[in-house]
Design a protein around this motif. Structure first.
Motif, PDB file in Angstrom:
ATOM      1  N   SER A  32       0.826  -1.197   0.000  1.00  0.00           N
ATOM      2  CA  SER A  32       0.000   0.000   0.000  1.00  0.00           C
ATOM      3  C   SER A  32       0.865   1.253   0.000  1.00  0.00           C
ATOM      4  CB  SER A  32      -0.891  -0.020   1.248  1.00  0.00           C
ATOM      5  OG  SER A  32      -1.654   1.147   1.332  1.00  0.00           O
ATOM      6  N   ASN A  33       0.674   2.119  -0.999  1.00  0.00           N
ATOM      7  CA  ASN A  33       1.384   3.400  -1.026  1.00  0.00           C
ATOM      8  C   ASN A  33       0.752   4.325   0.008  1.00  0.00           C
ATOM      9  OD1 ASN A  33       3.036   2.509  -3.078  1.00  0.00           O
ATOM     10  ND2 ASN A  33       1.769   3.374  -4.695  1.00  0.00           N
ATOM     11  N   GLN A  34       1.582   4.856   0.890  1.00  0.00           N
ATOM     12  CA  GLN A  34       1.108   5.665   2.003  1.00  0.00           C
ATOM     13  C   GLN A  34       1.880   6.972   2.098  1.00  0.00           C
ATOM     14  OE1 GLN A  34      -1.299   4.689   4.511  1.00  0.00           O
ATOM     15  NE2 GLN A  34      -1.780   3.102   3.015  1.00  0.00           N
ATOM     16  N   SER A  70      -1.827   8.001   5.532  1.00  0.00           N
ATOM     17  CA  SER A  70      -3.038   7.968   4.711  1.00  0.00           C
ATOM     18  C   SER A  70      -2.650   7.448   3.329  1.00  0.00           C
ATOM     19  CB  SER A  70      -3.672   9.358   4.610  1.00  0.00           C
ATOM     20  OG  SER A  70      -2.761  10.265   4.049  1.00  0.00           O
ATOM     21  N   PRO A  71      -3.567   6.766   2.671  1.00  0.00           N
ATOM     22  CA  PRO A  71      -3.244   6.199   1.354  1.00  0.00           C
ATOM     23  C   PRO A  71      -2.953   7.279   0.321  1.00  0.00           C
ATOM     24  CG  PRO A  71      -5.295   5.289   2.214  1.00  0.00           C
ATOM     25  CD  PRO A  71      -4.904   6.418   3.109  1.00  0.00           C
ATOM     26  N   THR A  73      -3.453   8.146  -3.360  1.00  0.00           N
ATOM     27  CA  THR A  73      -4.360   7.690  -4.407  1.00  0.00           C
ATOM     28  C   THR A  73      -3.938   8.139  -5.799  1.00  0.00           C
ATOM     29  OG1 THR A  73      -5.750   9.606  -3.985  1.00  0.00           O
ATOM     30  CG2 THR A  73      -6.337   7.564  -2.851  1.00  0.00           C
ATOM     31  N   VAL A  74      -3.104   9.171  -5.892  1.00  0.00           N
ATOM     32  CA  VAL A  74      -2.646   9.680  -7.183  1.00  0.00           C
ATOM     33  C   VAL A  74      -1.126   9.695  -7.168  1.00  0.00           C
ATOM     34  CG1 VAL A  74      -2.651  11.643  -8.765  1.00  0.00           C
ATOM     35  CG2 VAL A  74      -4.690  11.133  -7.412  1.00  0.00           C
ATOM     36  N   CYS A  79       2.580  14.645  -0.949  1.00  0.00           N
ATOM     37  CA  CYS A  79       1.832  14.277   0.257  1.00  0.00           C
ATOM     38  C   CYS A  79       2.170  15.162   1.445  1.00  0.00           C
ATOM     39  CB  CYS A  79       2.049  12.797   0.590  1.00  0.00           C
ATOM     40  SG  CYS A  79       3.610  12.400   1.393  1.00  0.00           S
TER      41      CYS A  79
END
Length: 106
Positions: A32-34, A70-71, A73-74, A79
């Motif tokens: 999962s990218n976070q 937090s994930p 998404t793009v 971030c």
């Protein structure tokens, strides 16, 4: 009288502490990218404190841990924290902690 009360309170606290299970989270390949506010070793005091709130025992883990994640998404968005790939099941840990974090290099 107060000594009896303190014995009762101490007994209740010990019982409650023993009732909260501490489980060692499995270290799985990160999927999962976070975006995390910080990434620290699992042995870090802040990581241990957050993990304890979730009933996780990080002792003996030799991986990095993300805090307040937090994930992403793009791909390519800024971030504002540290971009990592982790094992971060949102359902169980609610973004408070992510295990086995590896920096994302683009």
């Amino acid at each position: 009288m107060f000594s009896k009360l303190s014995v009762v309170v101490t007994s209740v606290l010990i019982t409650l502490a023993a009732a909260i299970p501490n489980t060692t989270p499995p270290v799985t390949p990160p999927t999962s990218n976070q975006c995390c506010n910080s990434v620290v070793p699992a042995s870090n005091g802040a990581a241990s404190a957050v993990a304890a709130l979730l009933g996780l025992d990080l002792s003996g883990l030799l991986v990095d841990v993300g805090l307040s994640c937090s994930p992403i998404t793009v791909i390519g968005n800024d971030c504002g924290g540290t971009s990592v790939t982790c094992d971060a099941p949102d359902k169980e840990w609610g973004g408070l902690i992510a295990i086995n974090c590896i920096p994302i290099t683009l």
